[in-house]
Design a protein around this motif. Structure first.
Motif, PDB file in Angstrom:
ATOM      1  N   ALA A 234       0.825  -1.215   0.000  1.00 69.56           N
ATOM      2  CA  ALA A 234       0.000   0.000   0.000  1.00 69.56           C
ATOM      3  C   ALA A 234       0.854   1.256   0.000  1.00 69.56           C
ATOM      4  CB  ALA A 234      -0.922  -0.009   1.214  1.00 69.56           C
ATOM      5  N   SER A 235       1.871   1.309   0.853  1.00 68.66           N
ATOM      6  CA  SER A 235       2.720   2.495   0.931  1.00 68.66           C
ATOM      7  C   SER A 235       3.530   2.700  -0.335  1.00 68.66           C
ATOM      8  CB  SER A 235       3.648   2.394   2.146  1.00 68.66           C
ATOM      9  OG  SER A 235       2.908   2.473   3.347  1.00 68.66           O
ATOM     10  N   LEU A 236       4.041   1.603  -0.895  1.00 66.71           N
ATOM     11  CA  LEU A 236       4.809   1.724  -2.136  1.00 66.71           C
ATOM     12  C   LEU A 236       3.921   2.177  -3.293  1.00 66.71           C
ATOM     13  CD1 LEU A 236       7.136  -1.417  -1.906  1.00 66.71           C
ATOM     14  CD2 LEU A 236       7.787   0.991  -1.653  1.00 66.71           C
ATOM     15  N   ALA A 237       2.672   1.714  -3.314  1.00 68.86           N
ATOM     16  CA  ALA A 237       1.744   2.158  -4.364  1.00 68.86           C
ATOM     17  C   ALA A 237       1.488   3.652  -4.239  1.00 68.86           C
ATOM     18  CB  ALA A 237       0.433   1.380  -4.263  1.00 68.86           C
ATOM     19  N   ALA A 238       1.306   4.122  -2.998  1.00 70.85           N
ATOM     20  CA  ALA A 238       1.085   5.547  -2.761  1.00 70.85           C
ATOM     21  C   ALA A 238       2.304   6.362  -3.163  1.00 70.85           C
ATOM     22  CB  ALA A 238       0.756   5.782  -1.289  1.00 70.85           C
ATOM     23  N   GLY A 239       3.475   5.912  -2.754  1.00 76.68           N
ATOM     24  CA  GLY A 239       4.700   6.622  -3.101  1.00 76.68           C
ATOM     25  C   GLY A 239       4.945   6.656  -4.597  1.00 76.68           C
ATOM     26  N   ASN A 240       4.735   5.527  -5.261  1.00 76.21           N
ATOM     27  CA  ASN A 240       4.950   5.465  -6.708  1.00 76.21           C
ATOM     28  C   ASN A 240       3.986   6.365  -7.480  1.00 76.21           C
ATOM     29  OD1 ASN A 240       7.111   3.645  -6.698  1.00 76.21           O
ATOM     30  ND2 ASN A 240       5.751   1.871  -6.595  1.00 76.21           N
ATOM     31  N   ALA A 241       2.726   6.466  -6.999  1.00 76.96           N
ATOM     32  CA  ALA A 241       1.739   7.299  -7.681  1.00 76.96           C
ATOM     33  C   ALA A 241       2.184   8.756  -7.705  1.00 76.96           C
ATOM     34  CB  ALA A 241       0.384   7.175  -6.987  1.00 76.96           C
ATOM     35  N   ILE A 242       2.767   9.208  -6.609  1.00 79.82           N
ATOM     36  CA  ILE A 242       3.218  10.603  -6.512  1.00 79.82           C
ATOM     37  C   ILE A 242       4.556  10.800  -7.218  1.00 79.82           C
ATOM     38  CG2 ILE A 242       3.984  12.401  -4.917  1.00 79.82           C
ATOM     39  CD1 ILE A 242       1.969  11.231  -2.884  1.00 79.82           C
ATOM     40  N   VAL A 243       5.517   9.944  -6.926  1.00 77.43           N
ATOM     41  CA  VAL A 243       6.874  10.118  -7.452  1.00 77.43           C
ATOM     42  C   VAL A 243       6.912   9.983  -8.968  1.00 77.43           C
ATOM     43  CG1 VAL A 243       9.210   9.157  -7.438  1.00 77.43           C
ATOM     44  CG2 VAL A 243       7.958   9.428  -5.289  1.00 77.43           C
ATOM     45  N   SER A 244       6.111   9.085  -9.527  1.00 73.87           N
ATOM     46  CA  SER A 244       6.106   8.923 -10.982  1.00 73.87           C
ATOM     47  C   SER A 244       5.656  10.211 -11.673  1.00 73.87           C
ATOM     48  CB  SER A 244       5.193   7.764 -11.393  1.00 73.87           C
ATOM     49  OG  SER A 244       3.847   8.005 -11.012  1.00 73.87           O
ATOM     50  N   MET A 245       4.696  10.927 -11.084  1.00 73.56           N
ATOM     51  CA  MET A 245       4.245  12.187 -11.661  1.00 73.56           C
ATOM     52  C   MET A 245       5.311  13.277 -11.523  1.00 73.56           C
ATOM     53  SD  MET A 245       0.203  12.368 -10.628  1.00 73.56           S
ATOM     54  CE  MET A 245      -0.079  13.834 -11.614  1.00 73.56           C
ATOM     55  N   LEU A 246       6.022  13.263 -10.409  1.00 71.74           N
ATOM     56  CA  LEU A 246       7.095  14.239 -10.230  1.00 71.74           C
ATOM     57  C   LEU A 246       8.227  14.004 -11.219  1.00 71.74           C
ATOM     58  CD1 LEU A 246       7.199  14.265  -6.325  1.00 71.74           C
ATOM     59  CD2 LEU A 246       6.623  16.230  -7.762  1.00 71.74           C
ATOM     60  N   HIS A 247       8.554  12.736 -11.428  1.00 79.20           N
ATOM     61  CA  HIS A 247       9.669  12.424 -12.315  1.00 79.20           C
ATOM     62  C   HIS A 247       9.339  12.648 -13.788  1.00 79.20           C
ATOM     63  CE1 HIS A 247      11.930   9.723  -9.177  1.00 79.20           C
ATOM     64  NE2 HIS A 247      11.834  10.987  -8.814  1.00 79.20           N
ATOM     65  N   ASP A 248       8.052  12.499 -14.164  1.00 74.09           N
ATOM     66  CA  ASP A 248       7.716  12.763 -15.574  1.00 74.09           C
ATOM     67  C   ASP A 248       7.219  14.196 -15.787  1.00 74.09           C
ATOM     68  OD1 ASP A 248       5.012  12.874 -14.870  1.00 74.09           O
ATOM     69  OD2 ASP A 248       4.560  10.871 -15.593  1.00 74.09           O
ATOM     70  N   LYS A 249       7.361  15.032 -14.736  1.00 77.12           N
ATOM     71  CA  LYS A 249       7.073  16.467 -14.815  1.00 77.12           C
ATOM     72  C   LYS A 249       5.586  16.806 -14.971  1.00 77.12           C
ATOM     73  CE  LYS A 249      11.533  17.086 -14.748  1.00 77.12           C
ATOM     74  NZ  LYS A 249      12.202  17.489 -13.486  1.00 77.12           N
ATOM     75  N   THR A 250       4.689  15.857 -14.730  1.00 75.47           N
ATOM     76  CA  THR A 250       3.263  16.200 -14.742  1.00 75.47           C
ATOM     77  C   THR A 250       2.830  16.719 -13.378  1.00 75.47           C
ATOM     78  OG1 THR A 250       2.674  13.896 -14.244  1.00 75.47           O
ATOM     79  CG2 THR A 250       2.691  14.560 -16.563  1.00 75.47           C
ATOM     80  N   ALA A 251       3.738  16.632 -12.399  1.00 74.40           N
ATOM     81  CA  ALA A 251       3.520  17.209 -11.077  1.00 74.40           C
ATOM     82  C   ALA A 251       4.802  17.901 -10.652  1.00 74.40           C
ATOM     83  CB  ALA A 251       3.140  16.137 -10.062  1.00 74.40           C
ATOM     84  N   THR A 252       4.672  18.855  -9.753  1.00 76.24           N
ATOM     85  CA  THR A 252       5.851  19.570  -9.266  1.00 76.24           C
ATOM     86  C   THR A 252       5.667  19.929  -7.802  1.00 76.24           C
ATOM     87  OG1 THR A 252       7.307  21.466  -9.678  1.00 76.24           O
ATOM     88  CG2 THR A 252       4.948  21.859  -9.886  1.00 76.24           C
TER      89      THR A 252
END
Length: 430
Positions: A234-252
């Motif tokens: 659960a925690s890794l899914a939550a972390g990946n959901a956020i970090v993946s957006m940060l790394h592909d620049k769709t989130a900042t």
């Protein structure tokens, strides 16, 4: 990036002061005894300023006028950081106030070191005790942390819920919909590609959003039984959901701006996440021609929730029996439906009792200010973080893990694996 470096200073200062002997020493309340008017003086420390302090001072004055037995003397200590450091220093010098504003996560540390008092003797006994109906009037998510190891140590006063803010102008221009699920951001990303507009903005740290998504996915980061769950599925899914957006620049992240609302009002992002207290900030700073709205946090893996930011009130060691009774009277006054309704309207904090929200006055306020409705609705699925001894140290490590994924490009798994080991050591050490 030096992320929330000041918290590390607080943690170090706390440890130093505690080791210096503030632990189980007897303390006395500052300016204890009778006031010049012959009343029992209640010294009260808080961190409010500006419109918040103005409202709080009006309640102090009103309470003092309503009765002749007690006199509350309130003093602002500046920021949360300043207040906590001042409390730690006063514990060492045995000059604690009668009562103070506290965050729920600091309570275990205060209990361990012997300078906070349980409220049971004043809150659960006598004619002024907290009735079952008054207790049930407090929102359930807040009630979670009023007790620690079977005793009450805090009563609620100022709580912020976590909500989503979105730019209505961008929504209309690009024919978007308000996201109801985290997965909805994928479609929004596609529509905003190449526009120069970022889909999602976080504050300097996304720790609140990470904790919320992990809770949605099925676990607490640290359970009440102190099981550490930072590397679960659960925690890794939550972390990946956020970090993946940060790394592909769709989130900042907000970076040096600290809070997402700074770039948000510049029209650089579609949505952002923040405390309900951000509503008032946007109302004061957003350009007149900008249209924005609020909504509940988007659901993740089929569930929605939000972690609450709780500021309560506690009584400190050294307070006399009369001071404790007076402090309790003042706490009950601040929790009253009338005060909480007024407090919510003047400050933007969400009332901590359901009766205040249901009052005619606050309902009229919501009709005039519909952007606050999401903040109120967020209580339905709100929850509180698990407080424990060593929480500040854990929080520093959590900020460092977040920073590693933002500034160093670490994966969520790498950062959370390190954090898991650090947190386990903290829990074991305490």
């Amino acid at each position: 990036m030096k992320l929330h470096r000041w918290l590390a200073v607080v943690a170090v200062a706390a440890t130093a002061l505690i080791m210096a002997g503030c632990g189980n020493s007897s303390s006395t309340s500052t300016n204890s005894g009778a006031s010049s008017s012959g009343r029992t003086k209640i010294t009260f420390w808080y961190r409010m300023n500006g419109v918040y302090e103005k409202a709080l001072k009006s309640y102090i004055n009103d309470f003092n006028k309503r009765q002749k037995q007690y006199e509350v003397v309130g003093t602002s200590q500046g920021s949360y950081d300043d207040l906590q450091k001042k409390l730690l220093a006063s514990a060492k010098s045995r000059t604690l106030p009668t009562m103070s504003q506290v965050t729920d996560i600091t309570v275990p540390e205060y209990i361990k070191n012997g300078f906070i008092l349980p409220l049971d003797d004043v809150a659960l006994k006598g004619s002024d005790k907290l009735s079952s109906s008054e207790l049930n009037d407090i929102y359930p998510g807040i009630r979670q942390n009023l007790k620690y190891k079977g005793q009450y140590y805090t009563m609620p006063f100022a709580t912020g819920t976590r909500i989503m803010f979105y730019n209505k102008d961008i929504l209309d221009k690009y024919h978007l919909s308000v996201p109801k699920n985290w997965e909805d951001f994928t479609a929004i990303n596609n529509k905003l590609k190449g526009t120069g507009i970022t889909t999602v903005g976080f504050n300097k740290s996304y720790d609140f959003e990470f904790e919320t998504l992990a809770y949605d996915a099925g676990n607490r980061l640290v359970t009440p039984k102190l099981q550490v769950n930072l590397t679960t599925t659960a925690s890794l899914a939550a972390g990946n959901a956020i970090v993946s957006m940060l790394h592909d620049k769709t989130a900042t992240s907000a970076g040096t701006d600290v809070y997402f609302n700074v770039p948000f009002i510049q029209g650089k992002m579609f949505a952002g996440f923040g405390s309900s207290a951000t509503i008032q900030q946007l109302k004061n700073t957003a350009p007149k021609g900008m249209h924005w709205g609020t909504a509940l946090m988007p659901a993740f893996q089929g569930k929605e929730s939000n972690v609450l930011g709780n500021n309560g009130l506690s009584i400190f060691k050294g307070a006399s029996t009369k001071q404790q009774q007076g402090a309790w009277q003042f706490m009950k006054y601040l929790m009253s439906s009338k005060v909480q309704s007024d407090w919510g309207q003047k400050t933007g904090y969400v009332p901590v009792v359901k009766s205040a929200v249901a009052s005619a006055s606050y309902q009229s306020f919501l009709k005039r200010n519909p952007e606050y409705q999401a903040a109120v609705d967020a209580y339905k699925d709100g929850f509180s973080s698990t407080p424990f001894v060593g929480y500040n140290e854990y929080r520093n490590d959590l900020y460092a893990a977040v920073d590693a994924t933002i500034s160093k490009g670490q994966s969520a798994k790498t950062a959370l694996t390190t954090l898991q080991k650090q947190t386990e050591a903290i829990v074991k050490g305490n």
